[in-house]
Structures are given as structure tokens and as C-alpha cells.
Design a protein around this motif. Structure first.
Motif, PDB file in Angstrom:
ATOM      1  N   PHE A 101       0.830  -1.215   0.000  1.00 43.24           N
ATOM      2  CA  PHE A 101       0.000   0.000   0.000  1.00 43.24           C
ATOM      3  C   PHE A 101       0.864   1.264   0.000  1.00 43.24           C
ATOM      4  O   PHE A 101       0.408   2.334   0.400  1.00 43.24           O
ATOM      5  CB  PHE A 101      -0.926   0.012   1.218  1.00 43.24           C
ATOM      6  CG  PHE A 101      -1.914  -1.118   1.252  1.00 43.24           C
ATOM      7  CD1 PHE A 101      -2.983  -1.152   0.375  1.00 43.24           C
ATOM      8  CD2 PHE A 101      -1.748  -2.168   2.136  1.00 43.24           C
ATOM      9  CE1 PHE A 101      -3.893  -2.194   0.393  1.00 43.24           C
ATOM     10  CE2 PHE A 101      -2.650  -3.218   2.169  1.00 43.24           C
ATOM     11  CZ  PHE A 101      -3.722  -3.238   1.291  1.00 43.24           C
TER      12      PHE A 101
ATOM     13  N   TYR B 171      -6.343  -5.865   5.916  1.00 41.38           N
ATOM     14  CA  TYR B 171      -6.940  -5.510   4.630  1.00 41.38           C
ATOM     15  C   TYR B 171      -7.693  -6.704   4.044  1.00 41.38           C
ATOM     16  O   TYR B 171      -7.513  -7.851   4.446  1.00 41.38           O
ATOM     17  CB  TYR B 171      -5.862  -5.040   3.649  1.00 41.38           C
ATOM     18  CG  TYR B 171      -4.830  -6.092   3.315  1.00 41.38           C
ATOM     19  CD1 TYR B 171      -4.970  -6.917   2.197  1.00 41.38           C
ATOM     20  CD2 TYR B 171      -3.709  -6.278   4.120  1.00 41.38           C
ATOM     21  CE1 TYR B 171      -4.031  -7.886   1.884  1.00 41.38           C
ATOM     22  CE2 TYR B 171      -2.754  -7.240   3.820  1.00 41.38           C
ATOM     23  CZ  TYR B 171      -2.920  -8.037   2.702  1.00 41.38           C
ATOM     24  OH  TYR B 171      -1.987  -8.990   2.411  1.00 41.38           O
TER      25      TYR B 171
ATOM     26  N   ASP C 227      -8.593  -7.981   0.091  1.00 38.61           N
ATOM     27  CA  ASP C 227      -8.263  -7.683  -1.297  1.00 38.61           C
ATOM     28  C   ASP C 227      -7.352  -6.457  -1.327  1.00 38.61           C
ATOM     29  O   ASP C 227      -6.278  -6.482  -0.761  1.00 38.61           O
ATOM     30  CB  ASP C 227      -9.538  -7.476  -2.120  1.00 38.61           C
ATOM     31  CG  ASP C 227     -10.362  -8.760  -2.191  1.00 38.61           C
ATOM     32  OD1 ASP C 227      -9.752  -9.850  -2.177  1.00 38.61           O
ATOM     33  OD2 ASP C 227     -11.597  -8.661  -2.253  1.00 38.61           O
ATOM     34  N   GLU C 228      -7.779  -5.375  -1.936  1.00 40.18           N
ATOM     35  CA  GLU C 228      -6.959  -4.174  -1.984  1.00 40.18           C
ATOM     36  C   GLU C 228      -7.515  -3.074  -1.091  1.00 40.18           C
ATOM     37  O   GLU C 228      -7.072  -1.923  -1.159  1.00 40.18           O
ATOM     38  CB  GLU C 228      -6.856  -3.668  -3.429  1.00 40.18           C
ATOM     39  CG  GLU C 228      -6.138  -4.644  -4.362  1.00 40.18           C
ATOM     40  CD  GLU C 228      -5.982  -4.070  -5.760  1.00 40.18           C
ATOM     41  OE1 GLU C 228      -6.414  -2.917  -5.968  1.00 40.18           O
ATOM     42  OE2 GLU C 228      -5.416  -4.748  -6.625  1.00 40.18           O
ATOM     43  N   GLU C 229      -8.468  -3.426  -0.240  1.00 39.35           N
ATOM     44  CA  GLU C 229      -9.091  -2.429   0.633  1.00 39.35           C
ATOM     45  C   GLU C 229      -8.483  -2.495   2.035  1.00 39.35           C
ATOM     46  O   GLU C 229      -8.407  -3.552   2.654  1.00 39.35           O
ATOM     47  CB  GLU C 229     -10.594  -2.673   0.718  1.00 39.35           C
ATOM     48  CG  GLU C 229     -11.306  -1.676   1.621  1.00 39.35           C
ATOM     49  CD  GLU C 229     -12.783  -2.013   1.798  1.00 39.35           C
ATOM     50  OE1 GLU C 229     -13.460  -1.309   2.562  1.00 39.35           O
ATOM     51  OE2 GLU C 229     -13.231  -3.010   1.174  1.00 39.35           O
TER      52      GLU C 229
END
Length: 379
Positions: A77, A110, A112-114
Motif C-alpha cells: 500500500f 486488509y 483484497d486491496e481495501e
């Protein structure tokens, strides 16, 4: 090229140490899968802003949470900005507050990508720790030359041996006294050999160290039992039992810590005596073994006066806050001396000093016998 036996004996410990360091770096501890942050991303973050409105102050105690806006500096991230939470438990020892531009370690949960949550764990200190270690190495090498390089190598070897072998073996339930004793002797021999090479000076010093460590181990076992000290007096040791390691013998680990902690001072004394004997024998080759032994004993007597005090200051410095609490509360001296934490430090200090007392004469004896009559090493 003519083979130089003396030079080879001096270089050999360096080669062995390098091989040991490489091996220790490569071998796993066996506990890599115990990662408490498995399934989460650990990153370094930079604090952009803070919000202390949710913190509750009750005297010295602060509870609640601090909210920080952070920029993620590494990991998957990297470059993203998000909100992070710093939870305060009301403990001055454990809690910390962050300011703008501080760097911190954080755990990112997190899906996935969240990003779900970011929890601040502590200030980021690794960069400054690396600077401090590098500065120490540079100063040491600048002052001591190739001996300084070997000192840095012994430092690295000791850290790796403790982390990669001693600690994992303790956690796996191996006898701490046997494991600690074995690695203390092996490390001591290697460190002394890095100073001298594989020669008679290293042998004399190693025999003295072995004697000192052995005496310290025996007395540590005896007086830990006599004083009825449980190994839980060690900081964080009780947490091990609650983390699924109920089988650990904390008292034996405490016993092992006594002679491991004193081994550094014993090693220092043995090297001082051996070096002094070697120097006298080199300057006066016709000196008798008896006179050389007496010289070693005189050096040992002088050195012990300061080294035993060094042990006292090292151990007492770690519990100075406890002593301040006793004085502030007006605790009687007999109660202080009888307190198990103080008794544990007394065992550490006095038993460790016993090791010095036994190491000095044996080092002088072996050094005098091995290095007299032209048998000394000139390096």
C-alpha cells in the motif's frame, strides 16, 4: 609459497567465524510460522496529522485512543494515505504518543486491496539503531584495526547464536543449563581465538573461562534453589507460559542466565591476565614459570577489584527504579534484601563474582605453564 603455521593459526578463527555467521544467517529458527501478524501487512508509516480528542487523562494515566493520518512508506500500500489508530492502555511503560512527521511501525489489516484498519505499534527506530551500530563499528575498527574487525565479527556471531540457536532451543524445551553452558563455552572460545588465533594464549584463556563459567553455573543452581527464586522474576517470562509454552522451566532458564550474564566479565578477566603473562614472557624470556604465574595472579587481583564492581553496577542499574520505590516508601533494609527480585540480583552479582575469583588463578596457572620458557607468542 612457504606455509606459515603461526599465520594460519591466526587467520583460521576468522575463517571459522565467517562460516559460522553465514550458516547461522541461513538456518531457520523453526518459529517463522508463529508470526502473530500473519494475514496482515506490516509497514512503516509517516504521521501527517494527529487527533487526541478521544484521549482521557486521569492523573498520570492516559486511556482511549489517538487517531493519526498516516502515509504508508513501504509494502503493497506504499504511497497511500489512511487513518490509523493508536490505542492507549493506561500504562506509561507500554503506551506511546505520536507527533507530526514521526515514523512508526503499523499493522495493516486488509481485504483484497481495501484497507480495513491500521494499528500503530511503535515508533520506528531501526534506522537510528543501524546508524548507532555502524558508528560503533567504525570507531572500534578505527581504534583497534584488524582486532576491531574481529571484535565486530564476534559481536555479530554472539547475536546470531543467541537468536538462531539458544532462544529456539529454549523454546523447544531443551535443558537451558546444558544449552546455555555449551554455547557460552563455544562462543567464549571462538571470541578469544579471534583475539589471539588458535594458539597457546587462546588455550590458556579458554581454560580459565571454562573454570569460571563452570563455578558460576554450579553456584547459580545451588543458590537459586536455596533462595527459592522462581524463574518468573525475569521480565516477560511469565507471558511465555500463557502463550502456549507451559512446559518451559523458567527457573532453569534463570539459572542459565546467571552464568551467561557473567561470562563476559570472566572472558575479559581471562584475556587481561593471558595478555599480561604473554607480554611479560615476551619481554623476559628467561623468567621462570613460577614467577610468570605470580605475575598473572597479581594482574588478576588488580583486575578483579574493578570487574566485580562492574557486575554490581550492571545489574543494579537495571533495577534502579525498584530501589527508588523502596526508598520512597521507607521500606526497611531487611525487607528489601529479602525481596525476591533483589535476591535474584544478589545471586547474579555475587555468583558471577565467584566465577571471576576462580577464573583468575586458573588462567594465571595455565598461562604461566604454557607461555613460559620461550613458548610465548610474539604477536
Amino acid at each position: 609459497m612457504k606455509f606459515n603455521k603461526e599465520k594460519a593459526a591466526y587467520i583460521a578463527p576468522t575463517v571459522v567465524t565467517i562460516l559460522m555467521i553465514i550458516t547461522l544467517i541461513l538456518i531457520p529458527t523453526g518459529f517463522e510460522d508463529n508470526e502473530i501478524y500473519k494475514g496482515a501487512e506490516r509497514s512503516v508509516v509517516k504521521v501527517l496529522s494527529t487527533d487526541e480528542s478521544s484521549i482521557i487523562d486521569t492523573g498520570l494515566v492516559r486511556s482511549g485512543e489517538q487517531t493519526c493520518t498516516v502515509e504508508i512508506l513501504n509494502g503493497i500500500f506504499k504511497g497511500r494515505t489512511a487513518s490509523a489508530v493508536n490505542i492507549l492502555s493506561g500504562s506509561l511503560e507500554q503506551d506511546k504518543l505520536y507527533s507530526i512527521n514521526d515514523k512508526a511501525l503499523a499493522v495493516i489489516s486488509y481485504s483484497d486491496e481495501e484497507i480495513l484498519t491500521i494499528t500503530m505499534t511503535d515508533h520506528y527506530r531501526i534506522n537510528w539503531e543501524a546508524v548507532l551500530a555502524a558508528l560503533f563499528a567504525v570507531v572500534l575498527i578505527a581504534f583497534a584495526g584488524r582486532t576491531g574487525v574481529r571484535s565486530v565479527m564476534s559481536f555479530i556471531l554472539t547475536i546470531l547464536a543467541l537468536w538462531k540457536l539458544v532462544v529456539p532451543l529454549y523454546l523447544k524445551g531443551f535443558n537451558p543449563i546444558i544449552v546455555g553452558g555449551f554455547f557460552t563455552i563455544v562462543l567464549s572460545v571462538m571470541i578469544v581465538s579471534l583475539v589471539y588465533g588458535f594458539d597457546k594464549r587462546a588455550l590458556a584463556a579458554s581454560l580459565g573461562i571454562t573454570a569460571g563459567v563452570a563455578v558460576t553455573a554450579v553456584l547459580g543452581i545451588i543458590f537459586t534453589s536455596v533462595f527459592k527464586i522462581h524463574g518468573a522474576v525475569m521480565s516477560y517470562s511469565e507471558s511465555l507460559l500463557y502463550s502456549g509454552y507451559q512446559y518451559l522451566n523458567l527457573t532453569q532458564i534463570f539459572m542459565a542466565s546467571i552464568f551467561m550474564g557473567a561470562s563476559g566479565a570472566v572472558m575479559d578477566l581471562a584475556v587481561d591476565i593471558t595478555s599480561a603473562i604473554n607480554e611479560v614472557a615476551h619481554k623476559k624470556p628467561d623468567i621462570s614459570r613460577i614467577e610468570l604465574i605470580k605475575s598473572g595472579l597479581n594482574v588478576g587481583r588488580s583486575a578483579m577489584g574493578t570487574i566485580t564492581t562492574t557486575l554490581l553496577l550492571a545489574y543494579s542499574g537495571s533495577c534502579i527504579a525498584l530501589l527508588m520505590v523502596f526508598m520512597a516508601q521507607g521500606t526497611p533494609l531487611d525487607n528489601i534484601l529479602n525481596y525476591k527480585y533483589v535476591a535474584a540480583e544478589i545471586v547474579h552479582t555475587i555468583v558471577g563474582s565467584f566465577g571471576l575469583v576462580f577464573a583468575a588463578p586458573l588462567t594465571a596457572l595455565t598461562g604461566g605453564i604454557l607461555l613460559a620458557n620461550g613458548e610465548q607468542t610474539k604477536k
